[in-house]
Design a protein around this motif. Structure first.
Motif, PDB file in Angstrom:
ATOM      1  N   ARG A  25       0.864  -1.164   0.000  1.00 18.09           N
ATOM      2  CA  ARG A  25       0.000   0.000   0.000  1.00 18.09           C
ATOM      3  C   ARG A  25       0.902   1.215   0.000  1.00 18.09           C
ATOM      4  O   ARG A  25       1.731   1.393   0.897  1.00 18.09           O
ATOM      5  N   VAL A  26       0.739   2.017  -1.053  1.00 23.79           N
ATOM      6  CA  VAL A  26       1.577   3.202  -1.179  1.00 23.79           C
ATOM      7  C   VAL A  26       1.022   4.308  -0.279  1.00 23.79           C
ATOM      8  O   VAL A  26      -0.174   4.576  -0.289  1.00 23.79           O
ATOM      9  N   ILE A  27       1.875   4.905   0.505  1.00 30.43           N
ATOM     10  CA  ILE A  27       1.437   6.037   1.331  1.00 30.43           C
ATOM     11  C   ILE A  27       2.316   7.237   1.064  1.00 30.43           C
ATOM     12  O   ILE A  27       3.530   7.140   0.994  1.00 30.43           O
ATOM     13  N   GLY A  30      -0.502  10.715   3.526  1.00 27.87           N
ATOM     14  CA  GLY A  30      -1.281   9.933   4.489  1.00 27.87           C
ATOM     15  C   GLY A  30      -2.607  10.542   4.900  1.00 27.87           C
ATOM     16  O   GLY A  30      -3.328   9.967   5.717  1.00 27.87           O
ATOM     17  N   THR A  31      -2.967  11.689   4.338  1.00 24.75           N
ATOM     18  CA  THR A  31      -4.185  12.339   4.851  1.00 24.75           C
ATOM     19  C   THR A  31      -5.458  11.597   4.444  1.00 24.75           C
ATOM     20  O   THR A  31      -6.485  11.740   5.092  1.00 24.75           O
ATOM     21  N   ASP A  32      -5.392  10.841   3.380  1.00 26.64           N
ATOM     22  CA  ASP A  32      -6.523   9.962   3.078  1.00 26.64           C
ATOM     23  C   ASP A  32      -6.352   8.607   3.753  1.00 26.64           C
ATOM     24  O   ASP A  32      -7.267   8.092   4.378  1.00 26.64           O
ATOM     25  N   LEU A  33      -5.163   8.051   3.633  1.00 28.65           N
ATOM     26  CA  LEU A  33      -4.956   6.686   4.126  1.00 28.65           C
ATOM     27  C   LEU A  33      -5.075   6.564   5.631  1.00 28.65           C
ATOM     28  O   LEU A  33      -5.598   5.574   6.138  1.00 28.65           O
ATOM     29  N   THR A  98      -8.109  23.247  -0.496  1.00 24.55           N
ATOM     30  CA  THR A  98      -8.172  21.837  -0.132  1.00 24.55           C
ATOM     31  C   THR A  98      -8.023  21.736   1.390  1.00 24.55           C
ATOM     32  O   THR A  98      -6.994  22.119   1.933  1.00 24.55           O
ATOM     33  N   GLY A  99      -9.029  21.261   2.063  1.00 26.67           N
ATOM     34  CA  GLY A  99      -8.952  21.112   3.519  1.00 26.67           C
ATOM     35  C   GLY A  99      -8.683  22.438   4.193  1.00 26.67           C
ATOM     36  O   GLY A  99      -9.406  23.407   4.010  1.00 26.67           O
ATOM     37  N   ALA A 100      -7.624  22.465   4.971  1.00 27.59           N
ATOM     38  CA  ALA A 100      -7.233  23.649   5.716  1.00 27.59           C
ATOM     39  C   ALA A 100      -5.713  23.560   5.886  1.00 27.59           C
ATOM     40  O   ALA A 100      -5.120  22.544   5.509  1.00 27.59           O
ATOM     41  N   ALA A 107      -0.873  16.950   2.726  1.00 29.40           N
ATOM     42  CA  ALA A 107      -1.508  16.347   1.555  1.00 29.40           C
ATOM     43  C   ALA A 107      -0.678  16.616   0.308  1.00 29.40           C
ATOM     44  O   ALA A 107      -0.141  17.699   0.124  1.00 29.40           O
ATOM     45  N   THR A 108      -0.584  15.614  -0.570  1.00 29.59           N
ATOM     46  CA  THR A 108       0.190  15.778  -1.795  1.00 29.59           C
ATOM     47  C   THR A 108      -0.738  15.830  -2.995  1.00 29.59           C
ATOM     48  O   THR A 108      -1.859  15.331  -2.958  1.00 29.59           O
ATOM     49  N   LEU A 109      -0.228  16.417  -4.064  1.00 23.26           N
ATOM     50  CA  LEU A 109      -1.034  16.514  -5.278  1.00 23.26           C
ATOM     51  C   LEU A 109      -1.251  15.114  -5.858  1.00 23.26           C
ATOM     52  O   LEU A 109      -2.354  14.767  -6.281  1.00 23.26           O
ATOM     53  N   ALA A 120     -12.280  15.151  -5.536  1.00 23.51           N
ATOM     54  CA  ALA A 120     -10.907  15.673  -5.389  1.00 23.51           C
ATOM     55  C   ALA A 120     -10.822  17.121  -5.861  1.00 23.51           C
ATOM     56  O   ALA A 120     -11.170  17.443  -6.999  1.00 23.51           O
ATOM     57  N   ASP A 121     -10.342  17.966  -4.980  1.00 24.46           N
ATOM     58  CA  ASP A 121     -10.407  19.395  -5.258  1.00 24.46           C
ATOM     59  C   ASP A 121      -9.459  19.899  -6.322  1.00 24.46           C
ATOM     60  O   ASP A 121      -9.686  20.945  -6.918  1.00 24.46           O
ATOM     61  N   ASN A 122      -8.361  19.180  -6.523  1.00 27.42           N
ATOM     62  CA  ASN A 122      -7.408  19.673  -7.512  1.00 27.42           C
ATOM     63  C   ASN A 122      -7.619  19.055  -8.885  1.00 27.42           C
ATOM     64  O   ASN A 122      -6.992  19.462  -9.859  1.00 27.42           O
TER      65      ASN A 122
HETATM   66  C1  LIG Z   1      -9.565  16.768   7.336  1.00 21.02           C
HETATM   67  C2  LIG Z   1      -9.353  16.483   5.876  1.00 21.02           C
HETATM   68  C3  LIG Z   1      -9.794  17.402   4.950  1.00 21.02           C
HETATM   69  C4  LIG Z   1      -9.639  17.157   3.608  1.00 21.02           C
HETATM   70  N1  LIG Z   1     -10.107  18.078   2.736  1.00 21.02           N
HETATM   71  C5  LIG Z   1      -9.986  17.843   1.414  1.00 21.02           C
HETATM   72  C6  LIG Z   1     -10.485  18.777   0.476  1.00 21.02           C
HETATM   73  O1  LIG Z   1     -11.004  19.835   0.837  1.00 21.02           O
HETATM   74  N2  LIG Z   1     -10.380  18.486  -0.834  1.00 21.02           N
HETATM   75  C7  LIG Z   1      -9.793  17.330  -1.260  1.00 21.02           C
HETATM   76  O2  LIG Z   1      -9.724  17.119  -2.465  1.00 21.02           O
HETATM   77  N3  LIG Z   1      -9.309  16.443  -0.400  1.00 21.02           N
HETATM   78  C8  LIG Z   1      -9.387  16.657   0.924  1.00 21.02           C
HETATM   79  N4  LIG Z   1      -8.913  15.738   1.799  1.00 21.02           N
HETATM   80  C9  LIG Z   1      -8.341  14.492   1.286  1.00 21.02           C
HETATM   81  C10 LIG Z   1      -6.819  14.450   1.174  1.00 21.02           C
HETATM   82  O3  LIG Z   1      -6.217  15.355   2.033  1.00 21.02           O
HETATM   83  C11 LIG Z   1      -6.331  14.714  -0.235  1.00 21.02           C
HETATM   84  O4  LIG Z   1      -6.928  13.817  -1.112  1.00 21.02           O
HETATM   85  C12 LIG Z   1      -4.811  14.608  -0.323  1.00 21.02           C
HETATM   86  O5  LIG Z   1      -4.360  15.304  -1.447  1.00 21.02           O
HETATM   87  C13 LIG Z   1      -4.289  13.198  -0.370  1.00 21.02           C
HETATM   88  O6  LIG Z   1      -2.886  13.224  -0.449  1.00 21.02           O
HETATM   89  P1  LIG Z   1      -1.957  12.353   0.500  1.00 21.02           P
HETATM   90  O7  LIG Z   1      -0.583  12.527   0.017  1.00 21.02           O
HETATM   91  O8  LIG Z   1      -2.208  12.693   1.881  1.00 21.02           O
HETATM   92  O9  LIG Z   1      -2.518  10.898   0.152  1.00 21.02           O
HETATM   93  P2  LIG Z   1      -2.325   9.500   0.868  1.00 21.02           P
HETATM   94  O10 LIG Z   1      -3.316   9.372   1.948  1.00 21.02           O
HETATM   95  O11 LIG Z   1      -0.922   9.250   1.192  1.00 21.02           O
HETATM   96  O12 LIG Z   1      -2.731   8.582  -0.337  1.00 21.02           O
HETATM   97  C14 LIG Z   1      -3.993   8.623  -0.925  1.00 21.02           C
HETATM   98  C15 LIG Z   1      -4.137   7.506  -1.964  1.00 21.02           C
HETATM   99  O13 LIG Z   1      -3.319   7.763  -3.083  1.00 21.02           O
HETATM  100  C16 LIG Z   1      -2.355   6.745  -3.273  1.00 21.02           C
HETATM  101  N5  LIG Z   1      -1.135   7.413  -3.697  1.00 21.02           N
HETATM  102  C17 LIG Z   1      -0.615   8.537  -3.121  1.00 21.02           C
HETATM  103  N6  LIG Z   1       0.439   8.955  -3.828  1.00 21.02           N
HETATM  104  C18 LIG Z   1       0.609   8.096  -4.855  1.00 21.02           C
HETATM  105  C19 LIG Z   1       1.528   8.004  -5.927  1.00 21.02           C
HETATM  106  N7  LIG Z   1       2.467   8.933  -6.106  1.00 21.02           N
HETATM  107  N8  LIG Z   1       1.409   6.989  -6.798  1.00 21.02           N
HETATM  108  C20 LIG Z   1       0.439   6.063  -6.641  1.00 21.02           C
HETATM  109  N9  LIG Z   1      -0.466   6.102  -5.655  1.00 21.02           N
HETATM  110  C21 LIG Z   1      -0.382   7.106  -4.759  1.00 21.02           C
HETATM  111  C22 LIG Z   1      -2.296   6.019  -1.952  1.00 21.02           C
HETATM  112  O14 LIG Z   1      -1.934   4.681  -2.129  1.00 21.02           O
HETATM  113  C23 LIG Z   1      -3.709   6.161  -1.449  1.00 21.02           C
HETATM  114  O15 LIG Z   1      -4.518   5.195  -2.047  1.00 21.02           O
HETATM  115  C24 LIG Z   1      -9.033  15.967   3.163  1.00 21.02           C
HETATM  116  C25 LIG Z   1      -8.571  15.054   4.095  1.00 21.02           C
HETATM  117  C26 LIG Z   1      -8.725  15.303   5.444  1.00 21.02           C
HETATM  118  C27 LIG Z   1      -8.229  14.332   6.440  1.00 21.02           C
END
Ligand SMILES: Cc1cc2nc3c(=O)[nH]c(=O)nc-3n(C[C@H](O)[C@H](O)[C@H](O)COP(=O)(O)OP(=O)(O)OC[C@H]3O[C@@H](n4cnc5c(N)ncnc54)[C@H](O)[C@@H]3O)c2cc1C
Ligand code: FES
Ligand code: FES
Lengths: 288, 751, 152
Positions: A25-27, A30-33, A98-100, A107-109, A120-122
Motif C-alpha cells: 500500500r503506497v502512502i 497519508g491524509t486519506d490513508l 483543499t482542507g485547511a 496532503a500531496t497533489l 478531489a479538489d485539484n
Molecule cells: C480533514 C481532511 C480534509 C480534507 N479536505 C480535502 C479537500 O477539501 N479536498 C480534497 O480534495 N481532499 C481533501 N482531503 C483528502 C486528502 O487530504 C487529499 O486527497 C490529499 O491530497 C491526499 O494526499 P496524501 O498525500 O495525503 O494521500 P495518501 O493518503 O498518502 O494517499 C492517498 C491515496 O493515493 C495513493 N497514492 C498517493 N500517492 C501516490 C503516488 N504517487 N502513486 C500512486 N499512488 C499514490 C495512496 O496509495 C492512497 O490510495 C481531506 C482530508 C482530510 C483528512
C-alpha cells in the motif's frame, strides 16, 4: 504487525513494487490513508511503501512547455510557488481550498489524484489545464493524459507496480482565461458539493478557440465536459445559447444525491457555474 | 430605570481578571478524562443493538475467542436496578429483552489491549427480533398507529390565557405556518468518557467529563444498589458540554462502574470515540410547530395559537422539562390577550434527545420570531414596527399571566440593536443593492426574545441547593459547590463573586474540585443558573462567614488580609470554619406548573439580535456578514467571559441556522456521524459577532446578574432566517437554510 | 526498527509500529497529554503539533514518517510568552480542549505573518475547530500577541 518501507530513491521503490505487485500500500502524505485505517482498522495493509522520502517525487520544475510537479509535493508548497501563482493561478487556488492549513501541509497533489475521490479538489483544475501524468514502473515511464486517468468510481489507470511520479502542466494558451470555483459544505475543511475549473481561449474577434472544463462531485469520477466544449468551439460569446449549454451540461455529468447535497442542486449549480465560466464574470474565484 | 451599556467594540480590549483555569489549559497541563493517570487500566467498549427497537433473543459469543481474558458484563450483572435514574425509570442500563432504539447497550467488554477489544467486539453477535415499523417522525408518533408508550406522549402541556376564539374574532390579519427544526449535536470537542476505580474498601471512585456530579451519583446509587458513602464522583476538566453532558454521563458511569466491579481492582476507562459519541449521545430535540398569529390592522397581536411538538426519542429522559421550557418561551416577549400553546413531547425510535443550550426554547422561539416577520409582511408593516407595538413593558401582563415588573428591557434592547446596526439605513442600502442586479442579495433580519434564568418556577425550591465556604487556616477561602466548570467560566465567575463578597483578592479564593465526597449539592450546572443562583448562594454564604468571623473572632468592620487571615485561623482552630447557605426562593415566586400560570422565572434576560446576510445568487450559499447581539443581562460579572459566552453561543446558533443537520439512516441512527459531514462553522466561516451588553442591574443574582449562556442560542436562527427571507423575498419554514433548500424555494417560488 | 526524532527539543526514540499514529506515541509513550484527540480523522485540529515548524494533525501522521523530525507539542511552547498571556487575558480559552491545538496554530501563523490580518488569522485557524468561543476571543488574542490593537 505490518511492515514499513521508506526508500530514498524511485528505482528502489519501483523495484520493490515490481517484485511484489499488488502487495504494497503506497502512502504519501497519508491524509486519506490514515483516516481510512482509523475508520476501518481491519483493512490495515500489511506492507506499506512510504514514498514521502523519494527525492524524485518532490518539488516543482519549470520547463519550456510548462511545469513538472513531483507527485509527492505538498499542496502547501504548490500553492505558494511563485510560478504556480503567476501562470497557473487556478492550481494555486485549488490547493489553497483543499482542507485547511494542517491538511495542506501534508496532503500531496499525487495523493489527491490517486486517491481518486470524485470530489478531489485539484482534479478539475488539472483537467482544465490539460495536465499529463508521468507514471513510473520498474521497466520505465509512460505518459498519460490526466483526462484518461479516472476510469470509474475510485478506479484509475494505475497498474500493479506503477507509481505516479509527476504531473506535467502546460502553460495556458496566451489568450485564455481561467475560472475556478469550489462549492463546499463550508468555507474550510469542506468536501466539494460541486467544483469547477475552466480554461477558455478566445481569438481577438471573441471567437472561442478552445474550452476545457474540469468538474468534481458531479459524477463517479472527476470529469470533463466534452459536449459543452464541443458546442463552444468556434462560437462567439454572443451566439451562445444558455439553454444549449445547460442541456449539454446535463449530458456530460451524472450527479447523485448523497449526504452532502442533492442531484437537483448539483445539476443546477453546475450549469450556472459553467455559464458563469463561459461568460467570464469572474476570474479564479476562491470561496471564502 | 438605569441602564449601563457596555459596548464591546472590536477595537477595545475588554478586560477582567484572568480566568482561574486559563494557564493550565493554555499550557496543556489541564487533565481531561482521557489524560488521567490510570495505572494498569482496562479499556471498555460497548456492544449495541442494531435494530430500531425490538426484542433481544440471544447474545452469541464467538467460541473462537477466549472470553475469560475479557471482563464481560451483561444485564445479569447489575446489582441494583436496571434503569438509568432520571425522571422515570424507563431506560435500561443494559438491554435485557426489549429495547426501543438502535444503539442501546447490551454487553460491556473490557480488556487492557484496545486492539484485542476491537476484535472481540466483532465476536459478539446479537440475535434481534426487530420492531417491524419503527417511528421516526413527530406526526407519525402523534397519530399513534404504533405505540412505543401509550399514545406515544411523554408530556402534554397547555399554556392558555384568554380565549383564542375571541382573539380570532378581533384579528384582521392572520397567518398560519408550519415550522421544522432539526436535531442539533452539541459537538463538544472532547468526546464523553469515564474512568472508574474500584477501591480496596469496595467503594467506587468515578472520574469523568460531566456537568452534574450529583446526577451521576444518584444514577450509580440506583444501578449498583450501593449507598452514597461508597460512591464518589469527581469531575475531570471537561472539554465542552453545552447540555450534552447533563444526563448521558450517568449512562457511561453506570457502564464503567459495572465493568470495574468485575475487573479485579483494575481501573476501567470507557472513552467514546467521536463516531460512537455522535451516534448514541443525546442531542437537541427536533421540533414541528404549527403556529397561527392574528393581529388587528394596527399590528397589535390579538392571539397566538401554537401546537409545538418535539421528538423525545425512545425514552423519556429530560424531554418533559425541555418541553416545558419550549412552551414557556414560545409566546416570546410580547403582550397578547389570547394565547394558547399546546406542547407535546412524543416518543419515537430515535435515541433519546436531551439537553442542549436553550433547552427547547430555540425551537419555539424560531417559530414565533419567523412567524412575527410573516405577520409583518402580511400587514405590510416593518418587522421592527410590529415588534415595537407588541413588546412587553413594565406593568403589562406576561404570557404566563404575571405582571411584568421593573426588570423589563424588551424595548431597550431593540432600540440599542437598531441604533448599533443602523438598521433602517442598512435595510435601505440592502434594498438598493438587491435592486441593482448584483450577483448577491443582502438582507437584514432580527429577533427579539427573552430567556428565563435558573430552574422554572418551583424547580429551584425542589433542588434545595446548598453551597459551603470553608475558611482555611492561612486566610484563604474555599468554595464548595457541585457546579462545574466546562468552559463557560463558572470557576472564574464564582471565585470572583466570593472574592468580592469577602473583600479578598481572587487568588485567596479557590473553587474546590467538584467531588461529591466533599462538596454539597448545589444543583446541576444547567439552565444558566450557576452565576445567578449559585453565585447568589455564595454571596449569602460569604455574608454568613463574615458574620461568624465578626461574632466569634472579633473581626473588625473593615479589615485587611492579615486580620482576616488571623480571624480565619482562629475559626479554623475552633473547627468551626465551614458555613453553608441554603436556597430560599424570592417571596413573589408563585408558579403553577400544571397551568403554566404565574412567575416562571426569578429573572428574564432580554435580547435583540440582528443578522446581516449575503446570499450568492449562483450557488445560493448564505454568508453572515455581520451579526449583532444586544443582550440585557443584569450585571456582567466578568465581561470577557460574558462576551465569550455570547460569541460562542451565536456561533452555535449560526451553525443551527445554516449548516447543522443531523441526518438519519433507516434505523434511526445518525448517518452523518463524522466531523467531515456534520458541519459546524470553522473560523473561515464566521464573520464579525458584535456583542453589546446592557446592564439593568435588577437580576436575582449577585449585583443584579442574570443568566447569560442560553440566549445566544435562541436568537441567531430566527434573525438569520428573517434576513434571508428579506434578501430573497421568500418564505422559509425550516432550518438549516441550506443552499439546496434555497434552490427549491427560489426556483419553484418563481423568484 | 525504532524511529528517532526530537520532541520539544529532546531526542526521543520510539519502538512503536511505524504505522502507529504520532498522536498515540506522544500521548502514551511520551506522556505528553496536551495533544488531544477530538476526532481521529484530521478534522478538528485538537491533536495539532508542529513538525519541522509546520502545523499538522498528529492523528494523521504515521510514526514511520517521523524519522529525524523535529516535533513541537504544546508542552514545548514557552511557558510565558506574549501569545500565552494574550490567550489568558483575552478569554481565548474556554473549555480548553481545542486550546493546545490553537496555540500551535497561532504559533505557526505568527511565525509566518508577524502581523497577521484578520483574514490571515481566520484562515490560519480554519483547521482547528472550537465549539466554545465562536473564535472571536482567539482572534483578539492573536492580534494582541502580534502587538497590534485587538482590532477583531
Ligand atoms: C480533514 C481532511 C480534509 C480534507 N479536505 C480535502 C479537500 O477539501 N479536498 C480534497 O480534495 N481532499 C481533501 N482531503 C483528502 C486528502 O487530504 C487529499 O486527497 C490529499 O491530497 C491526499 O494526499 P496524501 O498525500 O495525503 O494521500 P495518501 O493518503 O498518502 O494517499 C492517498 C491515496 O493515493 C495513493 N497514492 C498517493 N500517492 C501516490 C503516488 N504517487 N502513486 C500512486 N499512488 C499514490 C495512496 O496509495 C492512497 O490510495 C481531506 C482530508 C482530510 C483528512
Ligand atoms: S484528532 Fe486529529 S484532527 Fe481531530
Ligand atoms: S475552548 Fe472549548 S472547544 Fe475551544
Amino acid at each position: 504487525m505490518s511492515e514499513w518501507t521508506r526508500p530514498r530513491h524511485l528505482p528502489e521503490a519501483l523495484e520493490l513494487l515490481a517484485a511484489a505487485p499488488g502487495q504494497y500500500r503506497v502512502i504519501s502524505g497519508g491524509t486519506d490513508l490514515m483516516v481510512e485505517s482509523h475508520l476501518a482498522p481491519e483493512r490495515h495493509p500489511e506492507f506499506w511503501l512510504d514514498i514521502s522520502g523519494l527525492r524524485e517525487l518532490q518539488g516543482l520544475q519549470i520547463t519550456e512547455e510548462g511545469i513538472r510537479i513531483g507527485a509527492a509535493t505538498s499542496l502547501e508548497v504548490i500553492r505558494r510557488h511563485a510560478e504556480v501563482v503567476t501562470h497557473w493561478p487556478m492550481l494555486a487556488a485549488s490547493a489553497a481550498v483543499t482542507g485547511a492549513p494542517p491538511i495542506q501541509n501534508r496532503a500531496t497533489l499525487g495523493g489527491n489524484v490517486c486517491n481518486a475521490s470524485p470530489a478531489a479538489d485539484n482534479a478539475p483544475v488539472l483537467l482544465a489545464y490539460g495536465a499529463r501524468l508521468e507514471i513510473a514502473h520498474h521497466h520505465g515511464s509512460r505518459w498519460l493524459p490526466y483526462m484518461d486517468f479516472h476510469q470509474g468510481y475510485r478506479k484509475t489507470a494505475l497498474q500493479a507496480g506503477e507509481l505516479l511520479s509527476a504531473l506535467w502542466i502546460p502553460y495556458p494558451p496566451k489568450h485564455s482565461r481561467g475560472y475556478f470555483r469550489k462549492v463546499g459544505t463550508r468555507a474550510a475543511q469542506a468536501i466539494a458539493k460541486v467544483s469547477i475549473a475552466a480554461l477558455i481561449e478566445e481569438d481577438s474577434g471573441g471567437m472561442i478557440q478552445g474550452a476545457r472544463f474540469g468538474m468534481a462531485s458531479v459524477a463517479a469520477t472527476p470529469c470533463t465536459l466534452p459536449s459543452v466544449s464541443q458546442y463552444l468551439l468556434g462560437r462567439a460569446l454572443r451566439d451562445i445559447a444558455d439553454a444549449q449549454v445547460r442541456q449539454r451540461v446535463g449530458q456530460d455529468i451524472a450527479p447523485i444525491q448523497d449526504i452532502r447535497s442533492t442531484t437537483a442542486y448539483r445539476l443546477e449549480i453546475a450549469s450556472r457555474l459553467v455559464l458563469e465560466a463561459i461568460h467570464g464574470r469572474s476570474e479564479s474565484k476562491k470561496e471564502d | 430605570m438605569s441602564l449601563t451599556i457596555i459596548n464591546q467594540r472590536r477595537d477595545q480590549q475588554v478586560v477582567g481578571p484572568a480566568r482561574v483555569d486559563g494557564f493550565a489549559k493554555i499550557s496543556g497541563a489541564a487533565l481531561y478524562v482521557d489524560d488521567l493517570p490510570a495505572v494498569d487500566a482496562l479499556h471498555g467498549t460497548t456492544v449495541r443493538t442494531a435494530g430500531a427497537g425490538g426484542t433481544l433473543q440471544e447474545i452469541v459469543f464467538d467460541p473462537a475467542i477466549n472470553w475469560s481474558e475479557f471482563v464481560v458484563v451483561t444485564a445479569q450483572d447489575i446489582p441494583g436496578i436496571n434503569a438509568i435514574k432520571l425522571l422515570e425509570n424507563d431506560q435500561p442500563v443494559l438491554v435485557e429483552r426489549t429495547f426501543r432504539h438502535a444503539g442501546e447497550a447490551v454487553v460491556l467488554l473490557a480488556h487492557a489491549d484496545p486492539e484485542k477489544l476491537r476484535i472481540a467486539l466483532k465476536g459478539i453477535s446479537l440475535v434481534e427480533l426487530p420492531n417491524p415499523s419503527p417511528i421516526f417522525d413527530i406526526d407519525d408518533a402523534l397519530q399513534a398507529r404504533q405505540e412505543i408508550i401509550p399514545g406515544n406522549i411523554y408530556a402534554d402541556y397547555l399554556l392558555e390565557r384568554g380565549d383564542v376564539a375571541a382573539g380570532e374574532y378581533l384579528a384582521d390579519v392572520v397567518i398560519d405556518e408550519r415550522f421544522l427544526t432539526p436535531s442539533q449535536e452539541q459537538l463538544y470537542i472532547e468526546p464523553q468518557g469515564m474512568l472508574a476505580h474500584l477501591q480496596e474498601d469496595g467503594s467506587i471512585l468515578m472520574e469523568g467529563s460531566l456537568q452534574c456530579p450529583y446526577y451521576v451519583l444518584d444514577a450509580l446509587v440506583q444501578c449498583l444498589g450501593m449507598d452514597k458513602d461508597h460512591l464518589r464522583v469527581v469531575q475531570s476538566t471537561t472539554g465542552g458540554a453545552f447540555g450534552g453532558k447533563e444526563d448521558y454521563p450517568s449512562v457511561i458511569a453506570c457502564h464503567a462502574a459495572l465493568l470495574a466491579l468485575k475487573a479485579g481492582g483494575r481501573p476501567v476507562k470507557l472513552i467514546y470515540e467521536r463516531g460512537e459519541d455522535l451516534r448514541v449521545t443525546p442531542k437537541r430535540h427536533p421540533s414541528r410547530t404549527l403556529i397561527r398569529l392574528g393581529a388587528n390592522k394596527a399590528g397589535e397581536l390579538q392571539f397566538i395559537d401554537m401546537d409545538f411538538a418535539i421528538d423525545g426519542g425512545a425514552y423519556r429522559t429530560l424531554s418533559p422539562v425541555v418541553l416545558s421550557r419550549g412552551v414557556i418561551h414560545a409566546p416570546g416577549p410580547y403582550k397578547c390577550p389570547h394565547i394558547r400553546i399546546k406542547g407535546r413531547a412524543v416518543a419515537t425510535n430515535h435515541p433519546p434527545f436531551g439537553a442542549f443550550r436553550g433547552f427547547g426554547a430555540p425551537q419555539s422561539i424560531l417559530a414565533m420570531e419567523v412567524a412575527m416577520d410573516r405577520l409583518a409582511k402580511k400587514l405590510g408593516m416593518d418587522p421592527v414596527e410590529l415588534r415595537k407595538k407588541n413588546l412587553l413593558c413594565t406593568g403589562d401582563l406576561s404570557p404566563t399571566g404575571d405582571v411584568v415588573g421593573k426588570d423589563c428591557f424588551a424595548h431597550a434592547v431593540l432600540d440599542a440593536a437598531l441604533e448599533h446596526t443602523h438598521y433602517q439605513q442598512r435595510r435601505e442600502e440592502y434594498n438598493a443593492w438587491n435592486a441593482a442586479g448584483h450577483p448577491t442579495r443582502r438582507g437584514i433580519g432580527l429577533a427579539t426574545f427573552a430567556h428565563g434564568a435558573g430552574f422554572t418556577g418551583n424547580g429551584e425550591l425542589h433542588l434545595a441547593s446548598r453551597v459551603s465556604l470553608q475558611a482555611l487556616a492561612n486566610g484563604h477561602v474555599e468554595i464548595l459547590c457541585s457546579n462545574t466548570e466546562m468552559g463557560q467560566g463558572a470557576a472564574t465567575t464564582l471565585v470572583q463573586i466570593a472574592a468580592a463578597a469577602l473583600g479578598l483578592p481572587m487568588d485567596s479564593v479557590h473553587l474546590a474540585q467538584t467531588d461529591t465526597s466533599r462538596v454539597p449539592n448545589s444543583g446541576p450546572t444547567v439552565a444558566s443558573r450557576t452565576c445567578m443562583v449559585v453565585g447568589g448562594l455564595i454571596q449569602k454564604a460569604a455574608g454568613q462567614l463574615l458574620q461568624r468571623l465578626r461574632e466569634t473572632m472579633d473581626l473588625a468592620e473593615s479589615y485587611d488580609a492579615q486580620s482576616f487571615a488571623a480571624a480565619c485561623a482562629g475559626l479554623y482552630a475552633a473547627g468551626d470554619a465551614l458555613v453553608t447557605a441554603h436556597y430560599y426562593p424570592p417571596a413573589d415566586m408563585l408558579w403553577d406548573e400544571q397551568t403554566f400560570f404565574g412567575r416562571a422565572y426569578a429573572s428574564y434576560a432580554w435580547a435583540a439580535y440582528v443578522a446581516e446576510v449575503e446570499v450568492d445568487m449562483i450557488t445560493l450559499e448564505t454568508h453572515v456578514i455581520d451579526f449583532t447581539a444586544v443582550q440585557e443581562i443584569g450585571k456582567a460579572v466578568h465581561p470577557v467571559i460574558v462576551q465569550g459566552q455570547i460569541e460562542g453561543g451565536v456561533a452555535q446558533g449560526i451553525g443551527y441556522a445554516l449548516y447543522e443537520d443531523v441526518l438519519w439512516n433507516e434505523r434511526g441512527v445518525m448517518a452523518n456521524d463524522r466531523l467531515t459531514n456534520y458541519i459546524i462553522p470553522t473560523s473561515a466561516d464566521l464573520g464579525f459577532i458584535h456583542v453589546v451588553l446592557l446592564e439593568g442591574g435588577l437580576g436575582a443574582g449577585p449585583k443584579g446578574a442574570k443568566g447569560v449562556g442560553e440566549l445566544p442560542m435562541d436568537g441567531p436562527a430566527p434573525a438569520i432566517v428573517n434576513a434571508i427571507q428579506q434578501a430573497l423575498n421568500i418564505d422559509i419554514r425550516q432550518i438549516p437554510v441550506r443552499p439546496e433548500m434555497l434552490l427549491e424555494l427560489t426556483v419553484s417560488g418563481g423568484n | 526498527m525504532p524511529t528517532t526524532m526530537r520532541i520539544n527539543g529532546k531526542a526521543f526514540q520510539s519502538s512503536s509500529a511505524p504505522n502507529a499514529r504520532l498522536l498515540d506515541v506522544l500521548r502514551n509513550e511520551c506522556d505528553l497529554k496536551g495533544t488531544k484527540e477530538g476526532c481521529g480523522e484530521g478534522e478538528c485540529g485538537a491533536c495539532a503539533v508542529l513538525v519541522n515548524g509546520k502545523l499538522v494533525n498528529s492523528c494523521l501522521i504515521p510514526l514511520g514518517q517521523m524519522e529525524q523530525a523535529e516535533i513541537t507539542t504544546v508542552e514545548g511552547l514557552p511557558e510565558d510568552s506574549a501569545l500565552a498571556r494574550a490567550f489568558v487575558q483575552c478569554g481565548a480559552t474556554q473549555c480548553g480542549i481545542c486550546t493546545p491545538g490553537m496555540m500551535l496554530a497561532a504559533t505557526a501563523l505568527l511565525a509566518e505573518h508577524a502581523n497577521p490580518t484578520l483574514e490571515e488569522i481566520r484562515w490560519g485557524l480554519s483547521g482547528n475547530l472550537c465549539r466554545c468561543t465562536g473564535y472571536g476571543r482567539i482572534y483578539a488574542a492573536i492580534a494582541q500577541a502580534a502587538g497590534g490593537s485587538a482590532d477583531v
